[in-house]
Design an enzyme around this catalytic site. Structure first.
Site, PDB file in Angstrom:
ATOM      1  N   GLU A 108       9.920  -2.377  -0.888  1.00  9.98           N
ATOM      2  CA  GLU A 108       9.805  -2.538   0.577  1.00  9.98           C
ATOM      3  C   GLU A 108      11.072  -2.062   1.298  1.00  9.98           C
ATOM      4  OE1 GLU A 108       6.889  -3.527   1.831  1.00  9.98           O
ATOM      5  OE2 GLU A 108       6.072  -3.789  -0.187  1.00  9.98           O
ATOM      6  N   PHE A 167       4.612 -13.947   0.875  1.00 10.52           N
ATOM      7  CA  PHE A 167       3.372 -13.692   1.612  1.00 10.52           C
ATOM      8  C   PHE A 167       3.174 -12.189   1.772  1.00 10.52           C
ATOM      9  CE2 PHE A 167       1.158 -12.915   5.648  1.00 10.52           C
ATOM     10  CZ  PHE A 167       0.007 -13.671   5.452  1.00 10.52           C
ATOM     11  N   TYR A 185       0.737  -9.086   3.422  1.00  7.48           N
ATOM     12  CA  TYR A 185      -0.268  -8.845   4.466  1.00  7.48           C
ATOM     13  C   TYR A 185      -0.704  -7.378   4.500  1.00  7.48           C
ATOM     14  CZ  TYR A 185       3.935  -7.116   6.647  1.00  7.48           C
ATOM     15  OH  TYR A 185       5.097  -6.413   6.883  1.00  7.48           O
ATOM     16  N   GLY A 186      -0.061  -6.531   3.685  1.00  4.13           N
ATOM     17  CA  GLY A 186      -0.397  -5.103   3.670  1.00  4.13           C
ATOM     18  C   GLY A 186      -0.672  -4.683   2.241  1.00  4.13           C
TER      19      GLY A 186
HETATM   20  C1  SIN Z   1       3.172  -6.403   2.777  1.00  2.00           C
HETATM   21  O1  SIN Z   1       2.225  -5.914   2.204  1.00  2.00           O
HETATM   22  O2  SIN Z   1       3.275  -7.649   2.878  1.00  2.00           O
HETATM   23  C2  SIN Z   1       4.285  -5.576   3.348  1.00  2.00           C
HETATM   24  C3  SIN Z   1       3.868  -4.266   3.896  1.00  2.00           C
HETATM   25  C4  SIN Z   1       3.359  -3.279   2.897  1.00  2.00           C
HETATM   26  O3  SIN Z   1       4.004  -3.087   1.840  1.00  2.00           O
HETATM   27  O4  SIN Z   1       2.301  -2.679   3.129  1.00  2.00           O
END
Ligand code: SIN
Length: 189
Positions: A99, A24, A26-27
């Site tokens: 990450e 999943f 989210y960013g």
């Molecule tokens: C994500 O996108 O799910 C993790 C946070 C990011 O890399 O911005």
């Protein structure tokens, strides 16, 4: 927790015997897709709110001048909209590296638009990681973002691309959109 979470994540192997698994995003994982995937679907997870509370030393800032990127913070009743990718195991090596600045693999139940569910991984940076910055007024966050740049590009680009991607998902994220408004105001737009 060490500044680099790659090794910890290697031991979080709940899906080790699965050839494919859901991740999943989210960013940046919503708008910067630099990995192969088998399926991509809008999805949501419950009990988490997206916040620009994580410092970025390696992508949108530097250790001396960190940028701000999103993480998830626990919040009762919150729903976080994002995108789920069905990937093969080897993609996790790439994602663990990408990450590595504080994010840990966390098992989450994701819900798709058709109401079906799947268990998968999300990368979440908790408050005890070395790069964590925590809350600040949204205008101050916008100012820090306006001034930050790292090996992956400007922090501004991260914010604006995320805001656009959320609009495409028809998601109104008040926190992200408020910071976007402050940033554009700082630029006289
Ligand atoms: C994500 O996108 O799910 C993790 C946070 C990011 O890399 O911005």
């Amino acid at each position: 927790m060490p500044a680099d979470t790659t090794l910890i994540n290697k031991h979080m192997d709940q899906f080790a015997n699965h050839q494919q698994l859901w991740v999943f995003g989210y960013g940046s994982l919503i708008f910067k897709v630099d990995f192969p995937y088998i399926d991509r679907r809008a999805a949501r997870i419950h009990g988490w709110a997206r916040r620009f509370w994580q410092g970025s030393h390696d992508h949108r800032g530097t250790p001396g001048a960190p940028g701000r990127v999103v993480t998830l913070v626990p919040q009762d009743g919150a729903v976080c909209e994002g995108v789920a990718y069905l990937v093969t195991q080897d993609v996790l090596d790439h994602l663990d590296y990408r990450e590595k600045n504080g994010y840990l693999r966390v098992v989450e139940d994701m819900t798709f638009d058709d109401g079906s569910h799947a268990q998968g991984l999300a990368y979440i940076a908790t408050a005890d990681n070395a790069a964590y910055l925590g809350p600040a007024p949204e205008e101050e966050i916008a100012r820090q973002i306006a001034d930050s740049i790292g090996p992956s590009g400007t922090n501004r680009d991260y914010l604006l691309k995320l805001a656009d991607a959320l609009r495409e998902l028809s998601e109104h994220d008040a926190h992200v959109f408020a910071i976007e408004r402050h940033l554009l105001a700082l630029e006289g737009k």
